[in-house]
Structures are given as structure tokens and as C-alpha cells.
Motif scaffolding. Structure first.
Motif, PDB file in Angstrom:
ATOM      1  N   UNK A   1       0.862  -1.177   0.000  1.00 44.42           N
ATOM      2  CA  UNK A   1       0.000   0.000   0.000  1.00 44.42           C
ATOM      3  C   UNK A   1       0.900   1.230   0.000  1.00 44.42           C
ATOM      4  N   UNK A   2       0.576   2.202  -0.855  1.00 43.16           N
ATOM      5  CA  UNK A   2       1.526   3.294  -1.085  1.00 43.16           C
ATOM      6  C   UNK A   2       0.804   4.617  -1.247  1.00 43.16           C
ATOM      7  N   UNK A   3       1.450   5.692  -0.777  1.00 42.65           N
ATOM      8  CA  UNK A   3       0.927   7.040  -0.970  1.00 42.65           C
ATOM      9  C   UNK A   3       2.084   8.017  -0.937  1.00 42.65           C
TER      10      UNK A   3
ATOM     11  N   UNK B   1      -4.072   7.822 -14.282  1.00 37.91           N
ATOM     12  CA  UNK B   1      -3.335   9.047 -14.008  1.00 37.91           C
ATOM     13  C   UNK B   1      -4.291  10.049 -13.365  1.00 37.91           C
ATOM     14  N   UNK B   2      -3.934  10.517 -12.156  1.00 36.63           N
ATOM     15  CA  UNK B   2      -4.763  11.488 -11.448  1.00 36.63           C
ATOM     16  C   UNK B   2      -4.408  12.915 -11.832  1.00 36.63           C
TER      17      UNK B   2
ATOM     18  N   UNK C   1      -2.593   5.772  -9.991  1.00 34.88           N
ATOM     19  CA  UNK C   1      -2.835   4.490  -9.346  1.00 34.88           C
ATOM     20  C   UNK C   1      -2.286   3.367 -10.238  1.00 34.88           C
ATOM     21  N   UNK C   2      -1.754   2.346  -9.606  1.00 34.44           N
ATOM     22  CA  UNK C   2      -1.282   1.135 -10.296  1.00 34.44           C
ATOM     23  C   UNK C   2      -0.312   1.463 -11.439  1.00 34.44           C
TER      24      UNK C   2
ATOM     25  N   UNK D   1      11.704   7.074 -12.915  1.00 36.49           N
ATOM     26  CA  UNK D   1      11.625   6.458 -11.596  1.00 36.49           C
ATOM     27  C   UNK D   1      10.178   6.045 -11.423  1.00 36.49           C
ATOM     28  N   UNK D   2       9.957   4.788 -11.147  1.00 37.48           N
ATOM     29  CA  UNK D   2       8.601   4.248 -11.207  1.00 37.48           C
ATOM     30  C   UNK D   2       8.228   3.603  -9.878  1.00 37.48           C
ATOM     31  N   UNK D   3       7.050   3.985  -9.376  1.00 35.51           N
ATOM     32  CA  UNK D   3       6.462   3.304  -8.230  1.00 35.51           C
ATOM     33  C   UNK D   3       4.985   3.105  -8.539  1.00 35.51           C
ATOM     34  N   UNK D   4       4.255   2.591  -7.580  1.00 37.88           N
ATOM     35  CA  UNK D   4       2.834   2.348  -7.833  1.00 37.88           C
ATOM     36  C   UNK D   4       2.011   3.598  -7.919  1.00 37.88           C
ATOM     37  N   UNK D   5       2.504   4.726  -7.363  1.00 40.83           N
ATOM     38  CA  UNK D   5       1.717   5.952  -7.341  1.00 40.83           C
ATOM     39  C   UNK D   5       2.333   7.087  -8.131  1.00 40.83           C
ATOM     40  N   UNK D   6       3.537   6.911  -8.647  1.00 35.19           N
ATOM     41  CA  UNK D   6       4.176   8.045  -9.316  1.00 35.19           C
ATOM     42  C   UNK D   6       5.168   7.576 -10.369  1.00 35.19           C
ATOM     43  N   UNK D   7       5.265   8.357 -11.446  1.00 33.49           N
ATOM     44  CA  UNK D   7       6.300   8.217 -12.455  1.00 33.49           C
ATOM     45  C   UNK D   7       7.119   9.508 -12.451  1.00 33.49           C
ATOM     46  N   UNK D   8       8.416   9.385 -12.363  1.00 34.70           N
ATOM     47  CA  UNK D   8       9.318  10.533 -12.386  1.00 34.70           C
ATOM     48  C   UNK D   8      10.033  10.534 -13.727  1.00 34.70           C
ATOM     49  N   UNK D   9       9.738  11.525 -14.558  1.00 30.66           N
ATOM     50  CA  UNK D   9      10.141  11.544 -15.959  1.00 30.66           C
ATOM     51  C   UNK D   9      11.119  12.687 -16.194  1.00 30.66           C
ATOM     52  N   UNK D  10      12.202  12.427 -16.921  1.00 33.41           N
ATOM     53  CA  UNK D  10      13.180  13.448 -17.265  1.00 33.41           C
ATOM     54  C   UNK D  10      12.806  14.075 -18.601  1.00 33.41           C
ATOM     55  N   UNK D  11      12.734  15.421 -18.647  1.00 36.59           N
ATOM     56  CA  UNK D  11      12.357  16.120 -19.878  1.00 36.59           C
ATOM     57  C   UNK D  11      13.429  17.141 -20.248  1.00 36.59           C
TER      58      UNK D  11
END
Length: 1357
Positions: A475-477, A928-929, A946-947, A969-979
């Protein structure tokens, strides 16, 4: 068993047991001896790694110790040890007993006498002020003690001064907590003297204060008389601006605490001081507050009491409901318990909670559950969805309403007696800029599955399940540091779906806790406050309120400092004000905006540096004046941070008696506010029969005159059906123009009640509305005729929003008194462990009050709401999950005009043949929220949802064609993207299976400073009018007071307020004159158009028909014009607000002050949803301007375009004879909320006017590509000549003369200003916005001018 012991200098003990046991001991609190006969009182935590079948006990010879196993999972064991009896004097041996055998020594604890306290008689620390006693961190100062290395047990004694102290000595520093002495031994300078004894020696210490011993004066004291249960009790008086010490002592149920008065309004010689106490008291019981007012050197002189008003609550008779248990559906593993309670009444403001064992969740009380009757006496029928499993056979759910408990018992058939298991927790830094962390908990429950995890204020449910299942999952937040690191002690509770609970207390006061389930949750702790070596606020001159201020501090270790600013009656600052480390300067820094209107003061704030929370007084004791956030109010009118108040409340005179048909009951209110001025708010009146009541806004529709408002409550009496009602104010919210607000109910916040002045005068807000004498009660409630699910009856609760959308339609009727249409029915959705309700919307029905009415509800249910999983294991030991479930429905809150209510529980809907549930499933998809902003400089983009672990790849396209894989960088609640850096929208593509999810990203503009004025040197015209009017500079003419224009030959004259056109934004002004020639000036927002870099027009839109609304208020004249158009399914709304100014006013725009003179008409244009075809295009906002004379002979016309001296402005000047239309265009705009340079273009700059009696022009404001909004600010003036000039030799002049006429152009006076303010509010997230642009058409502002009486020179041919 062989043990080898190594004892370190710091008493950290490591024991190696051959192959079996590892033991480590931590000293949670290591103390000096408290005296020759007292000894030490250490607290220990011993951690073991052992075999599952080994048992371990601890002993300390000759002493009684309390031992608590705080963790034991078979491999790891932690034991907390504290001495409870006996003396630890000298040395004692700590021993471990393994498997009940021989005791093995873990080490020797030595109890040493403390060193001498070298504090000195007078400390450098000073008490800055007394802080209201709301938190344990208030009223604390620190003193460094470098020679102290252990905790020291001391006692303190009062000697003299207004304060007493309690001392706590820790390694390297002393903490002093101070409190007020009611009958003090006073000192001449306000200082305090205390004694400190450590069991060996006694030391006296002098603590100076900033308190003045001189009393001030006070008058007009106003205090509460009675209060409601959720309110802010306030006391106020008028006095001088002093620093002398006065306070308010409050006694409630035997507990006493002290409050301070704060200056909030007025000038130094007449200041309003206010003290505020937020309260939450029992709803059904009367409580008393005793208040005592004290001054520094005089006895108590004011005492009063405040009584809370109790509320009557009935369930009548027994509060045990009748219950039945029902199946939801045959193939579903769910049941429902339906309970009915008779004769209950509803009270506005009461709250409910559902309790099952130790599990608690909020529960709605209105209108949920009201099945029949009125709010004064009704039958309550609730439906509670039952889980498949229970922790006991005889279960009960308890509905708690304030201090009443209503039990709903039921029998279960399947039990789960095992609590959940906590496997691990982690906290990983995600974003150093925002200080966000990824917080995850891994837990399992093999039978019923995890329901909810609570860690401090963090709540995790199935919505936060990012991998695995509810039976064993992660469970993640996303959290901020303060949610984990705020203080020392924490508790984690994990519930399963049978309501079993795992509970664990975590003591973060223990250094080095060795528990493998908690990884990274103790982050960046400082050992003592003086690890902060520097702290200071910037010191601007002047340090006025209404500006940005910067806090800087230096810390020797890594930390996440958090700032909280406390300004009473001002909207709360964000919770995530974290200081960011400036690697260049080596400081942690944050810049915050301090609101305007503040009294001269040192603003209250707190600084959290884990694990310490430091108040202003604490920081002042450490860093002195540099810790003060000081502001000085220089406004000659004084300060105003006192919110608006109700000063008069008028009800209809006599008895309020309704008659048959429609009735209006009018209530009048007068608002009192200071120099800020009242801005707006709302008020709700509700009754004992109508909790929803009537809500009104304080605006143009309810205002009678300045600060005076009227509210009409409408009642419809059909035939003889009517019920008397008792009304009261349910809620009030008032706000002034600076943002200070008052509010009721306060909900525990330190916010003043708008009713405060009325309460102090003993005014009553209640009133009764009576029925006609022949009235009877409506015998029958309304009826639900139809209830239809118009969307799918099966919902994927783990899918995207469209899959979780629900549309329902219901038709209701009442044949006696008719439906109360303002109170639309509510539809409730109940899943396992949660319930949601939404009010429907009226959509259709015949005009007759007795005709049926149709309502509709469309809503999107939250992700994973009501989901539940079951599992089965077959003979081959293969586990199969079933994610199918149900959400049960109910309808409540159907009113008729006699306030009889009707509601339908899940069982009622089923028995009446209506839809009563939704089928749910859970097929997990990435959702995507929202996406974080990204600047044009590129960097990291954060995609929250989510997911997201199911995303297989992430790619980006900057041309909408070519997609390139990017770092994630990927987790269940977030994607960290380099631009990469770009100002152009780009597309992020998330790949999920065979599906591509594309999201358009719009970079935001960087913060910028106002552009530098770069006007080229210009020549001065007409010698700037001479030395009395202006001075020539390299930037052109600089005019002296009262003279205006590029040549300083114009002055201001006044006109009457113009007439307003009802069909388009046009106004007409007539200047009194005896002449027959008139001059018309026309200014309009003509069009908007998009152009490419080479000037090609790709879209063009002109404005035509408008809808007018008068939005004027007392003292303000405003008219709103509205128009819209649609292109490619996008509707663009355009509003133009015309505001008339009859006095001089300075307006700030984009960092530059602009003076609005009398006789000013301001344009404010708002455009929504515009999109560029290409990011390199420019949007032009076209203004059309013209000046025309009614005479066609003996006339000359001309136009000029250039820079305004000493400003960031350009101008266009259209002249006809002695009159000119003068437009200014500022060369900056607020683009995406940032100040940026823009340019202006004269579209017909080649043009000599085509007619001598008319001069006209098109001016384009060029707006660079933007995403969110653009704000522009041109203005226009009419000028009348005050001097002579011969412009006829200028080739740009067009003249027509009669035979006997002289040619002439003259300088001018300003007689009117038209200000255009263009605002473009655009919505983020669309790849393209589209507008159509057609041919030019005028929306005209006409100001008609009669010919000036001023004499003009004759110029010969």
C-alpha cells in the motif's frame, strides 16, 4: 552457551553468541545521578536477534525493573526497560537470561554525579512574549550547556517575576518552560528569577523579559455572553499600543489556561485588541467557561462567565433499534443489517460515527436514514453492509451520535480471528524540491484481507494498493515529512475486513531503534536545537506588510525544516512550506508572502526541524532579534486585520405569520468592516424542520445599500398544509478585501464568529415562522415513483473515470402539499466499510406544484470504492481471486412543502421493485490522477496516479510524431520523468499492454522580474510646456503635478458618469459646451487573432452581440457584458466588465503603478479556453480607436505612435483639431501568472488619416505563446488642447478648410480615461485550442465631447 562481551565508552553493548544470538543495547535516556541518595533513572532498549524457540529475560541486580516486549517476530526481539523501584547508585550490572538458564552480563551501568551547572546568574536568553497555551511547544526557551553530556534530573523554584519556570536538562542544552504567576513578586524591570537544583547544588538564574511594567488604558470591552458548541469565544477592548503584560485566564472543567490579546485594528493611540479561544464542547450538555482578566501590576479587575447552549436530543424511549439481517444477492457473499429507530430528531451540527470493535468511520446523519416523519421526529432506518467474515460470532455495529450509542447486532457464520501482519514500512525521498516522500506499507491478512492502515494522519485503503492483493500487498501514498517526523511517539493500526486490528506503538525518542519493519521513517533527526547555527529573516526597508519575506537558516546536518505562519482570521498558509537548501549559500531558505493590512507587530510562526517544534519565543531565545518576522504598518489610516462582523440583525416586526400561497420572510443584516472594506461571503439559515435551509451570497443580488443586505426566505403554503419552524443561522462566512475572514461554525479553528458583536450585545439570532391558524399537517409523505440506473449496472471500480461513472434518475411526487423542489433528494452508495452521498439535480417537471418531478444524478465514484476480494484454494493448491462485489443504494431527503420527509433504504428499494444495488468488479488498470507543473527549462516531470507499476514503458514526443523512451523512476503511485527544455507542448506516452495512454504536457513559464525599461532617448516637444509644466530629460518630458501628456500641455477635467449601452460595451459621455460641434471617441476590443512568425493570420474572431448584466454595488458602478462562440466543440466565453471611476485611484499592474484619473471608464476583458495552433505563434489582441468631429470643414486630423517617457509604456495619439484620443499600452503583461515583456504594433502605421475630421487606428497587443492565462492593461484618454501649435506642415496631417478658415491644431486636456484590462483564462491539458476569427466589427465605447470652450490660435494658410 558462550558469551563474549564488549562494553563501549558510550554504553552501547554488543554481545556475540556463537551462532545463535546477537544482542545490542541502546540507552534511550541516560542520566546523571539525581542526588547522593537518589541515583539514576535510565531507560533502556535492548534488541536481540535470536532463534525462534529461544526465550530471553533481563535483570538488574537489586532493582525492580519494568520490562515490555515491544516487538517479537520470532527472530527479532526488542525489550524496553525502566527502573520502577530501588536506587541505581554507583554501578549496576545489566544481565540477560537465555532460555531460563544462567544470567549473562551485558555490561556495567555507572551512575555518576553531575558536573557543576555553569549557567551564570544572568542568562543571555530572554523571554520575548507569552504565547497562548494551545500547544505543548508554546512558552519555551533554550540555553546552551556545552559541558553537559547526559540528561540531568533537576527541580526548579520560583523566586520573583511574572513567570515561573520548569527546567529540563539534556545533553548540551537546557529547556525552560514558563507559565504565568497570578500573584507575582514583581521586579522593577520585568525580569524573572528562578532557582535550579540538581540534587547536589542550587543555582539562581535571571531571565530577562521584554514585558513593559507600565499599564495602558482600555475601554469598550466586549465579551461573549453565551456560545454554541463549536465556536470561537472572543474578548476585545480598545486601548493603546503597549507591550505591558495583560492576559486572559480561562477556567473550564477545572483546567486553567491563559490567552493573550493581539492588536488587530486601528492606530497606535486607539487600537482594537482581541483574544480568541476556539472551543469544541459536548453537543447536548451545558458547560461554563470562567474568564478572568489580569494586568501585570494590578489585581484582577474583570471577571465573567460564558455558558454554552445545550441542545435537546431525543431518541424517545429506548435507543435500541429493531434490526433484521438480509441478503444483498444470492450469489454475493454479503449481507446487510437494517435497523429502525423510532422518534428521533435531527440537530444541525451533530456528527456520527460507526464503530465496530476498535474500527471507526464517519457516518452521515442527514438526510441519510430518515425514512419518514420530519426532522423534529422521524423514523431512522439505516442499512449497514456486512462483511463475509467477523472476529466473533456475535457482532454488533454501533452508531455513535455525540454521546449516544445505538447498537445494531447481527450473527455471523464465518470467522477470522487472526489480526493482520505488518511486514515492513518504507519512506523514500521522491522530490527534494517539494520534500515529498513515497511512503509504503507491506502487510498481509490471509483470511479476510486488509481493510485500512492508519499511521499517524496517513490512511491507506484498497485505493492505495499498488501491487499484490488485499491478502498480501503493498500500500503506497505520497506524503510530506511532517506526517512522519513530528514529535517522538507514533502508533500504527492495521485493520482487516473482519475488524481485527494489529496495533503497534513506536517510540521515536529511542535512538537507533532496531526494527526491520521500519525502514527510513526516522529521517534527518537533529540531536539538539543548537544544531541550527544561524537563523534570520530578511530586513527590507521599509518592512511593510503586503510583501514577500525570506527566512534563512543554517543546519549542520541534513533536515527538512518546515515553516508554519499563524495569522488569526487569515486563510491558513499551506501545510507544505518546506525550506529548500540553497547549495551556493549553504542555507535553507523559503520566501513567503505576508498579507497586507497587518498591525505593526512580530508575526507568530513556528519552525519544525525534526524532532523539535520551535516557536517565535524559542527562536528568539536562541537567535535574538534576527528570529523576528517584524512588519511595520505605515498606512496613515492604521491597520486592519480584524474581519468583517455583523453589526445589525433585523427581523420582521411582530409575529412572523405565513398565509396561503407564496410567502417571503425578509431578514436584514448590516456588515461592519474596517479600512479594508467588505468583499463578500455567504450565510445559511436553517430550521428544526429544514437542515438544508436557505443559502445566500453577500453580493449585488442581496445588497440594499452599502454594507446592508436583505435575504428573502420563500415558503409555499399549499391549501391548509403547513408546519411552524424555528430558524437560526446555520453558518456564516464573511471576507474583507485583504482576505481576513470571520466564520461560524469555527470547527476548532482560531477564527472569529461574525456574530461576535451581536453576542456581546445579547442579541438572539433565532426566529419562528408561524403557520395560518387553519393549518394542518400533511398526513402523507412524498412518494418515489421511479428509480432508474441509466448507466451500466456493472462498474469496474479499478478502471478509469469513465468506467466509474454512474447516472441515476428518480421521479418523485406529493399529492397534498407538493414537493419542496429546492431540497433535491440524495442518493447514497454504500460499499464495504464506506458510504458516500450525493444530492441530485432537478431536471424536469410540470409547472404545477403537485405534478411529479424528475431528478438526475451523474457522478464518478472514487477509485476502488467498495471493492472487496475473496479467494478460494482448490485441491491443487491453486488460489483463485474473486473481485466481484456490490454497492448498495438508498434514497433519502425527499421533502414536501409541509416538510414531511421520505427516504428509501436498500431494503425499501428492493421491496418496491426498484434498482437497489450496483455490481462491481476490480480489473486493475493504470490511472493518471494529475501531472505536476514543468517549467520551460525542463527537468523532472511527476505523474501521479494508481497502479502505475503496470506501465511497461514511458516515451516522449516533442513533435507529436516521434516518440523516444525516457528515464523513469517508477512506483505504484508516481512516475518521475526526465524532460528537456521547451516552451512548446509535448506528449508523454504511457504504454500499458497493447494500449497507449497519451497526455499532453504544457510547460509553464519561469519566474521573471519586471522587464527593464529600455526606451531610446527621445526629444522633448514644445519645450515641455515651459518650466512651470515640465522638465526635459533624455527620456522626454517629465511633467509636474497636474500636467499630463508627452508635452505636459494637458490637465484633467471632469465629466458626468456616461450612459451605458444595453447591447454592447459602449458608453456615451457629453461634455457641457455652448458650441454646436461635437466630438465622438470610440474605443473597442475589436478582435483577437493568431498569427505565425511571418505575420500570416491563421485565426480571426470579432465580437458582435452581447448580454448585459448590471453588477453595480453601493459605491461602485460596474456592468458586465457577455458573449460566447463555439469552434470544434470548444466554447469560448468572453466577458467585458466596464467600471466607472469618479476619483483618482492608483492601480498596480505587472509591477508598475498606473494612475486612474477621475472620469475614468475601465475595461476588463476575460477570455476563456484559447489554444494556439503552434507554439511559435503569437496572439494579437486588437483594439480599435477613433476620434471624429461632427464638423467636416475647417478640420485637421493626425495620429502619432511612440514611447511614454520614464515608463514601460507606448502610446498612440489620434487628433482631430483641438481634441485627441490618447492610448497607452504597457510593454509588459502577466503571462501565465508571470510578468513578461510584450510588444505592441500599430497595424495601420503607414496611415495618414483618410479624412480631416476623423482619425482612427488599429493597435495590436502581441502576446507570446502561453498556456494558462495572459493579462494585458492598455488605457485610453481624451485630451483637449491648452496651447497653440502649427502641425499643418507635418505630412501626416490631413486638413480641410473653408475659404475664410484658418488651419489649426492645439494641445489638449484629459477629460476621460478608458482603461482596458484583458484577461485570458485558459484551461491546461488540451493539445489544441481553437477559435474562429472573422471580419472586423466594432464593439464601441463612445464618449461624446462637445467642442472645448478654450480659445485656439488661428493659423494662416
Amino acid at each position: 552457551m558462550k558469551l563474549h562481551i564488549l562494553i563501549s565508552l558510550y554504553l552501547i553493548l554488543i554481545v556475540n553468541v556463537e551462532c545463535y544470538t546477537y544482542i545490542q543495547t541502546y540507552y534511550a535516556k541516560n542520566t546523571y545521578s539525581a542526588g547522593a541518595t537518589i541515583g539514576c533513572q535510565p531507560e533502556l532498549l535492548v534488541s536481540f536477534k535470536k532463534l525462534p524457540d529461544e526465550t530471553i529475560d533481563l535483570t538488574m541486580f537489586g532493582l525492580t525493573i519494568v520490562k515490555q516486549v515491544v516487538y517479537n517476530n520470532g527472530t527479532y526481539m526488542n525489550i524496553y526497560v525502566q527502573i520502577s523501584a530501588g536506587l541505581l547508585v554507583g554501578q549496576k550490572n545489566l544481565q540477560a537470561i537465555v532460555n531460563g538458564g544462567t544470567a549473562f552480563s551485558l555490561g556495567i551501568y555507572t551512575c555518576a554525579a553531575p558536573p557543576t551547572l555553569n549557567i551564570g546568574l544572568s542568562s543571555k536568553a530572554k523571554v520575548f512574549r507569552y504565547e497562548s497555551e494551545f500547544t505543548s511547544t508554546s512558552n519555551t526557551i533554550y540555553i546552551p550547556l556545552d559541558d553537559i553530556t547526559l540528561n540531568m534530573i533537576v527541580t526548579t523554584g520560583y523566586v520573583s517575576g511574572p513567570l515561573s519556570f520548569r527546567a529540563f536538562i539534556y545533553p548540551k542544552y537546557m529547556e525552560l518552560k514558563y507559565s504565568i504567576v497570578e500573584n507575582p513578586i514583581l521586579t522593577g524591570d520585568g525580569s524573572c528569577v528562578l532557582s535550579i537544583n540538581n540534587g547536589y547544588t542550587t543555582t539562581q538564574l535571571i531571565i530577562p523579559t521584554t514585558f513593559s511594567t507600565q499599564n495602558g488604558t482600555k475601554s469598550n470591552m466586549q465579551n461573549y455572553i453565551t456560545t454554541k458548541t463549536i465556536d470561537t469565544i472572543s474578548s476585545s477592548y480598545i486601548g493603546e499600543n503597549w507591550k505591558w503584560f495583560n492576559y486572559l485566564k480561562v477556567i473550564f472543567e477545572g483546567n486553567a489556561f491563559n490567552l493573550m490579546y493581539q492588536p488587530v485594528q486601528g492606530s497606535p493611540n486607539s487600537t482594537l485588541f482581541v483574544s480568541q479561544l476556539p472551543i469544541v464542547t459536548p453537543f447536548f450538555t451545558s458547560k461554563s467557561f470562567d474568564f478572568n482578566y489580569f494586568q501585570y501590576n494590578t489585581p484582577q479587575n474583570t471577571t465573567w462567565a460564558v455558558q454554552t447552549l445545550p441542545n435537546s436530543f431525543t431518541p424517545i424511549g429506548s435507543i435500541t433499534p429493531s434490526t433484521i439481517t438480509m441478503d444483498v444477492e444470492n450469489n454475493m457473499p454479503f449481507g446487510a443489517v437494517v435497523g429502525t429507530l423510532m422518534g428521533k430528531n435531527y440537530l444541525t451540527g451533530t456528527s456520527g460515527s460507526l464503530v465496530i470493535g476498535s474500527y471507526t468511520r464517519d457516518f452521515p446523519l442527514y438526510p441519510y436514514g430518515i425514512s419518514s416523519g420530519t426532522c423534529f421526529s422521524y423514523s431512522m432506518t439505516t442499512t449497514l453492509l456486512l462483511p463475509l467474515y467477523s472476529s466473533t460470532v456475535n457482532m454488533k455495529q454501533v452508531l455513535s451520535i455525540e454521546n449516544f450509542s445505538i447498537e445494531f447486532p447481527y450473527i455471523t457464520t464465518a470467522n477470522d480471528l487472526d489480526p493482520p501482519v505488518l511486514i515492513s514500512t518504507t519512506a523514500t525521498l521522491l522530490n527534494s524540491i517539494t520534500s515529498e516522500f513515497i511512503f509504503s506499507v507491506t502487510a498481509s491478512d490471509e483470511i479476510s484481507g486488509i481493510s485500512k492502515i492508519i499511521y499517524n494522519d496517513i490512511i491507506l485503503t484498497s485505493e492505495n494498493l499498488v501491487s499484490g492483493t488485499i491478502f498480501n500487498g503493498v500500500f503506497e501514498t505520497i506524503i510530506y515529512p511532517y506526517q512522519l517526523n513530528y514529535g517522538f511517539k507514533y502508533a500504527i493500526n492495521i485493520y482487516d475486513n473482519a475488524f481485527n486490528m494489529f496495533h503497534f506503538n513506536l517510540n521515536l525518542d529511542t535512538v537507533g531503534l532496531d526494527d526491520p519493519r521500519f525502514v527510513g521513517i526516522i529521517s534527518n533527526r537533529i540531536a539538539r536545537p543548537y544544531i541550527i547555527s544561524e537563523l534570520f529573516w530578511d530586513s527590507p526597508t521599509p518592512n511593510k506588510p503586503g510583501m514577500n519575506r525570506t527566512l534563512s537558516l543554517k543546519i549542520a546536518s541534513s533536515a527538512y525544516p518546515k515553516l508554519t505562519i499563524n495569522i488569526p482570521n487569515y486563510p491558513k498558509f499551506p501545510d507544505n512550506l518546506y525550506l529548500k537548501r540553497n547549495s551556493t549559500a549553504g542555507y535553507y531558505e523559503i520566501t513567503v508572502y505576508i498579507p497586507d493590512g497587518l498591525y505593526t507587530q512580530d508575526i507568530d510562526y513556528t519552525l519544525q526541524v525534526y524532532p523539535y517544534t520551535l516557536s517565535v519565543s524559542t527562536l528568539y531565545s536562541m537567535f535574538g532579534e534576527s528570529a523576528l518576522l517584524s512588519v511595520t504598518n505605515t498606512n496613515p489610516q492604521g491597520a486592519d486585520q480584524f474581519p468583517p462582523m455583523i453589526s445589525q440583525y433585523t427581523l420582521p416586526s411582530g409575529t412572523i405569520q405565513l398565509s396561503s400561497g407564496l410567502n417571503n420572510v425578509s431578514i436584514h443584516l448590516t456588515i461592519q468592516d474596517g479600512i479594508n472594506g467588505f468583499d463578500g461571503g455567504n450565510i445559511t439559515f436553517s430550521s428544526n424542520l429544514d437542515p438544508q435551509g436557505y443559502t445566500f451570497n453577500f453580493d449585488n443580488t442581496t445588497m440594499v445599500s452599502q454594507d446592508h443586505y436583505k435575504f428573502d426566505l420563500t415558503f409555499n403554503i399549499i391549501t391548509q398544509y403547513c408546519r411552524a419552524q424555528v430558524f437560526d443561522i446555520k453558518s456564516i462566512y464573511l471576507r474583507d478585501t485583504m482576505g481576513y475572514y470571520s466564520q461560524y461554525p469555527s470547527n476548532g479553528n482560531t477564527v472569529m464568529n461574525p456574530w461576535y458583536l451581536m453576542n456581546a450585545n445579547g442579541s438572539i439570532s433565532q426566529f419562528t415562522v408561524n403557520c395560518p391558524s387553519s393549518s394542518v399537517n400533511d398526513p402523507n409523505p412524498p412518494v418515489l415513483n421511479n428509480f432508474i440506473i441509466k448507466s451500466s449496472t456493472t462498474i469496474n471500480m479499478c478502471g478509469k473515470e469513465s468506467e466509474r461513472s454512474v447516472t441515476l434518475e428518480l421521479t418523485v411526487s406529493d399529492s397534498e402539499s407538493g414537493l419542496l423542489t429546492k431540497n433535491a433528494p440524495y442518493v447514497y452508495f454504500e460499499g464495504l466499510n464506506d458510504i458516500l452521498g450525493f444530492q441530485s439535480t432537478f431536471v424536469s417537471g410540470q409547472p404545477s406544484v403537485l405534478a411529479p418531478k424528475t431528478y438526475q444524478l451523474t457522478t464518478t465514484l472514487p477509485y476502488s470504492f467498495g471493492t472487496y476480494s475473496t479467494k478460494t484454494v482448490d485441491s491443487n493448491n491453486i488460489t483463485t481471486l474473486n473481485n466481484n462485489g456490490v454497492i448498495i443504494l438508498s434514497v433519502y431527503g425527499i421533502f414536501d412543502n409541509a416538510y414531511t420527509m421520505k427516504g428509501y433504504s436498500f431494503g425499501d428499494l428492493m421491496n418496491n421493485g426498484f434498482n437497489y444495488y450496483l455490481n462491481t468488479t476490480c480489473t486493475y488498470q493504470p490511472v493518471v490522477d494529475y501531472v505536476s507543473p514543468i517549467s520551460e527549462d525542463g527537468g523532472f516531470l511527476y505523474i501521479y496516479g494508481k497502479r502505475l507499476l503496470s506501465i511497461s514503458s514511458v516515451s516522449v514526443s516533442y513533435d507529436a510524431v516521434n516518440f523516444n523512451l525516457i528515464t523513469v523512476l517508477q512506483s505504484g503511485t508516481i512516475l518521475k520523468v526526465s524532460t528537456i527544455p521547451t516552451r512548446i507542448p509535448f506528449t508523454i506516452r504511457l504504454k500499458y499492454g497493447e494500449t497507449n495512454l497519451d497526455y499532453v504536457i504544457y510547460p509553464t513559464l519561469n519566474p521573471t522580474t519586471p522587464p527593464v525599461i529600455t526606451n531610446a532617448p527621445v526629444k522633448c516637444f514644445s519645450d515641455c510646456g515651459g518650466p512651470d509644466r515640465g522638465e526635459c530629460t533624455p527620456n522626454g518630458c517629465v511633467c509636474k503635478s497636474s500636467w499630463i501628456g508627452v508635452d505636459c500641455l494637458s490637465t484633467v477635467v471632469f465629466t458626468d458618469q456616461p450612459n451605458v449601452n444595453t447591447t454592447n460595451p459602449t458608453t456615451q459621455t457629453v461634455l457641457a459646451s455652448g458650441d454646436t460641434v461635437t466630438y465622438s471617441s470610440l474605443v473597442s476590443v475589436h478582435s483577437i487573432r493568431e498569427i505565425t512568425p511571418n505575420g500570416t493570420v491563421v485565426f480571426n474572431q470579432t465580437f458582435s452581440q452581447w448580454i448585459l448584466t448590471d453588477i453595480s454595488s453601493f459605491g461602485s458602478t460596474k456592468y458586465l457584458y457577455y458573449v460566447n462562440f463555439t469552434k470544434d466543440s470548444i466554447t469560448t466565453n468572453i466577458t467585458v466588465v466596464l467600471e466607472w471611476f469618479n476619483s483618482t485611484k492608483i492601480i498596480e499592474f505587472a509591477g508598475q503603478n498606473l494612475t486612474m484619473n477621475p472620469s475614468t471608464m475601465k475595461y476588463n476583458v476575460n477570455i476563456t479556453k484559447y489554444s494556439f495552433e503552434l507554439g511559435t505563434n503569437t496572439l494579437q489582441v486588437i483594439f480599435a480607436a477613433s476620434l471624429q468631429s461632427s464638423a467636416t470643414e475647417d478640420t485637421c486630423s493626425k495620429k502619432d505612435f511612440g514611447d511614454v517617457p520614464l515608463s514601460d509604456l507606448e502610446y498612440v495619439k489620434l487628433k482631430v483639431n483641438q481634441n485627441s484620443l490618447y492610448g497607452r499600452f504597457i510593454k509588459r503583461g502577466i503571462i501565465d501568472q508571470r510578468v513578461r515583456s510584450i510588444s505592441n504594433t500599430l497595424l495601420d502605421e503607414s496611415g495618414k488619416p483618410t479624412e480631416s475630421y476623423q482619425s482612427q487606428s488599429m493597435i495590436a497587443i502581441n502576446v507570446p505563446h502561453f498556456f494558462n492565462n495572459a493579462m494585458l492593461d492598455p488605457d485610453f484618454s481624451i485630451l483637449v488642447d491648452s496651447g497653440d501649435s502649427d502641425d499643418t506642415e507635418d505630412n501626416s496631417v490631413n486638413c480641410t478648410f473653408s475659404n475664410n478658415a484658418d488651419k489649426g491644431l492645439s494641445r489638449n486636456q484629459i477629460i476621460g480615461i478608458v482603461v482596458g484590462s484583458v484577461v485570458f483564462a485558459l484551461i491546461i491539458g488540451l493539445l489544441g485550442y481553437y477559435l474562429l476569427f472573422y471580419k472586423f466589427r466594432y464593439s464601441k465605447l463612445a464618449i461624446i465631447l462637445l467642442k472645448s470652450r478654450m480659445k485656439t490660435s488661428k493659423v494662416s494658410n
